[in-house]
Motif scaffolding. Structure first.
Motif: not given
Length: 519
Positions: A126-127, A134-135, A140-142, A238-239
Motif C-alpha cells: 500500500s505504501v 496522500l497517505v 482519515v477517509f477510510t 488531514w490538516f
C-alpha cells in the motif's frame, strides 16, 4: 523476510505547530497527565457511583420521562439490593461488556494475519501504491467510512494507522491519532447507509409521531449531508494531522526492545503470497455480502433486511483476516503447522492483558452508571432546560449541538442518548417549523466530534493500550492533548457545514426537507 537497516525509511521531522497552539496543548497534556492511570480512573468512577446515587436519592431529585410520563428517580446503589446487585452481577458486567467480545474475536483473526507477516506485506504494497502525500487523507477517509463495519474500525484500522506511519518513517502515534479521528470523530458520516441510519431514524420517527402521527422518517433521511461530511472531515483530519499533531509529536524514539520494522522490499515469493491472500480477502467479503444481500441468503433477514449481516460483521471480519493470514503463512513458510497458528493467537491475546484488566473496571462503572439512572436523568433535565430558555433559529440548533456534544462525554451510546433526547427535541423543533430530519442531522454532528476526547468512550482504554506499544510511558493527558485539535476542528467545521446547509436550504437526504410541513 530479511531486514536491511539501510533500507529503512528515514524518520520525518516536521516544523513545530504554531506557538500558542503548542502552548495550549502542552498545558492540556500536563493537566491530563496528572490524572491517574485509566485503570485507576475507571475504578475510582465505579467507587464514586454508589455515593453519587445515594446523594441523588437524598436530594429528592426526579425527572419525568418525555414518552412514558413516568417519574424517574435515582436508584441508590448503597442499599442492600444495590450492593447485592453489584456483587452478583460483577462477572456478567465484565463478560457482557460489548467492546470486550468485539476486540478479542476480531484479534483472533488479525493476530494470525499480523504474525504471519501478511499485514506488514500488505502495508508495504500500500505504501508503494499510495503517494506519500496522500497517505494521511486516505487513512482519515477510510476511518470515517469504517462505521459501515460498526465498531470494527476501532480494532482494525487504528492500530494499522500506527503501523503504516511507522513504515513511512513517521511518528506512529500520528497515524494512530489520524485513524482514531476518522473512525470515532467522524462516526456518523459515511458514503454508505450503515446500521446507525435506520436505528436513529426509528427513534426520530417515533418522536415525530408524537407531534404528527402520520410522519415518516426514512433511513436515508440524512444521507446527502452525511456523504458530504465525509470529504469535509477528511480534509480537516488531514490538516490537523500534518500541521498540528504530527509536528508536535516530533521524532519518534524507538523504545528499548521494540522490533525492527520489516524490510521495505518484498521477495517475489512474499509479493505473490500477499496478492493471493488479498484476493482471498476480497472473495471472502464478497461471499458474505452475497449471502446478506441475495434474497434467501444465509445472512438475509426474513423480510429482506440486512440485520443478520450486520450482526455477523465481527466474526466475518475475524474470518476475513484469519484465512488470508493462513494462506500467506503457508505460502511463505511462516506457518508450518497448526501449532504455529495456535501460538500466534495466544501471543495476540497475551498483548491484550492490559486492556482486559481495564475492561473489567470500565464495565463495572458503566453498569453502575446505568443502574443508578443518573445518565438518563441528566439528559432529560438538560433537554428540558434547553426547551425552556426560549431560543429559536440557528442559535437554538447550535446550542442543541453543543449540549448533545457535552452529553456525549458521559454517555457514549448514540442510540441511548437519542432515545431520550428525540422525544423532547424532535416535537419541540417541529413546533418551531424544523423537520425531524434536521434535528436528527444536528444530533449526529454532536454525537461524533467529542468521541475522541471522551475517556468514558468504551474503546478509549483500547486506544491507550495501542498507543503504549509505541510510547510505553504514555499517559491519558498526552492522548487527550493529541486528539483535542481534531475534536475542535471537527466540531467547528461540521457545525459550520450544518449552518450552511440550513442557510442554502439543501435537502438532507432523498425527500428529507429542512423545514417541517404537515403531510
Amino acid at each position: 523476510m530479511t531486514r536491511d537497516p539501510s533500507a529503512e525509511p528515514p524518520l520525518v521531522e516536521l516544523p513545530p505547530p504554531p506557538g500558542w497552539v503548542g502552548r495550549v496543548l502542552n498545558r492540556v497534556e500536563a493537566v491530563g497527565n496528572r490524572l491517574p492511570d485509566p485503570l485507576t480512573l475507571f475504578a475510582l468512577f465505579a467507587l464514586a457511583m454508589p455515593v453519587l446515587s445515594w446523594l441523588a436519592v437524598q436530594s429528592g431529585w426526579s425527572v419525568v420521562h418525555p414518552v412514558s410520563g413516568k417519574t424517574i428517580e435515582a436508584f441508590n446503589l448503597l442499599t442492600p439490593e444495590g450492593i447485592r446487585r453489584m456483587l452478583t452481577e460483577a462477572i456478567a458486567n465484565f463478560t457482557g461488556f460489548p467492546p470486550l467480545g468485539i476486540v478479542l474475536v476480531v484479534l483472533l483473526g488479525i493476530g494470525v494475519a499480523e504474525r504471519s507477516g501478511l499485514i506488514a506485506a500488505l502495508l508495504t504494497l500500500s505504501v508503494t501504491a499510495v503517494p506519500r502525500a496522500l497517505v494521511t487523507p486516505t487513512l482519515v477517509f477510510t476511518g470515517v467510512n469504517a462505521s459501515v463495519a460498526a465498531d470494527a474500525g476501532f480494532v482494525v484500522l487504528i492500530p494499522l494507522g500506527a503501523v503504516l506511519y511507522l513504515g513511512l518513517g513517521r511518528h506512529p502515534l500520528a497515524g494512530l491519532c489520524a485513524a482514531f479521528a476518522g473512525v470515532s470523530g467522524g462516526f456518523s458520516a459515511n458514503l454508505l447507509i450503515t446500521s446507525l441510519d435506520p436505528l436513529l431514524a426509528g427513534f426520530t420517527q417515533s418522536a415525530a409521531q408524537l407531534f404528527d402521527p402520520a410522519y415518516q422518517v426514512a433511513p436515508t433521511a440524512n444521507y446527502y449531508f452525511m456523504a458530504a461530511s465525509v470529504f469535509l472531515l477528511t480534509g480537516l483530519g488531514w490538516f490537523v494531522t500534518e500541521r498540528i499533531v504530527e509536528p508536535r509529536l516530533g521524532v519518534w524514539q524507538r523504545p528499548t526492545g521494540f522490533p525492527d520494522p520489516p524490510s521495505a522490499d518484498l521477495s517475489a515469493r512474499e509479493r505473490r503470497a500477499a496478492w493471493i491472500a488479498l484476493v482471498s480477502f476480497v472473495v471472502i467479503l464478497a461471499v458474505f455480502a452475497w449471502q446478506g444481500l441475495a434474497p434467501g441468503g444465509l445472512l438475509n433477514g426474513e423480510n429482506g433486511d440486512l440485520k443478520p449481516l450486520f450482526q455477523s460483521l465481527i466474526p466475518i471480519i475475524a474470518i476475513a483476516f484469519l484465512v488470508p493470514g493462513l494462506i500467506y503463512g503457508a505460502l511463505t513458510g511462516s506457518i508450518r503447522d497448526d501449532r504455529a497458528v495456535a501460538a500466534m493467537m495466544a501471543e495476540t491475546m497475551a498483548t491484550m492483558g492490559a486492556y482486559i484488566v481495564l475492561a473489567f473496571a470500565a464495565a463495572q462503572f458503566i453498569a453502575y452508571f446505568n443502574w443508578s439512572n443518573l445518565g438518563i436523568m441528566v439528559a432529560i433535565a438538560g433537554a428540558n432546560f434547553l426547551k425552556g430558555i426560549g431560543l429559536t433559529g440557528i442559535a437554538l440548533l447550535l446550542l442543541f449541538i453543543l449540549f448533545a456534544a457535552l452529553l456525549d462525554l458521559f454517555i457514549a451510546s448514540a442510540s441511548a442518548k437519542w432515545a431520550v433526547m428525540a422525544p423532547i427535541f424532535v416535537p419541540m423543533l417541529m413546533g418551531l417549523g424544523y423537520s425531524p430530519e434536521l434535528t436528527q442531522a444536528a444530533y449526529r454532528v454532536a454525537d461524533s466530534f467529542t468521541n475522541v476526547i471522551a475517556p468514558l468512550l468504551p474503546y478509549f482504554p483500547l486506544i491507550v493500550v495501542f498507543a503504549r506499544k509505541y510510547e510505553p510511558d504514555l499517559r491519558l493527558g498526552s492522548l487527550l492533548a493529541a486528539m483535542l485539535p481534531y475534536s475542535i476542528a471537527f466540531g467547528l467545521g461540521w457545525s459550520g457545514l450544518f449552518v450552511l446547509w440550513y442557510l442554502f436550504n439543501l435537502p438532507l437526504g432523498p425527500g428529507a426537507p429542512l423545514l417541517y410541513v404537515p403531510r
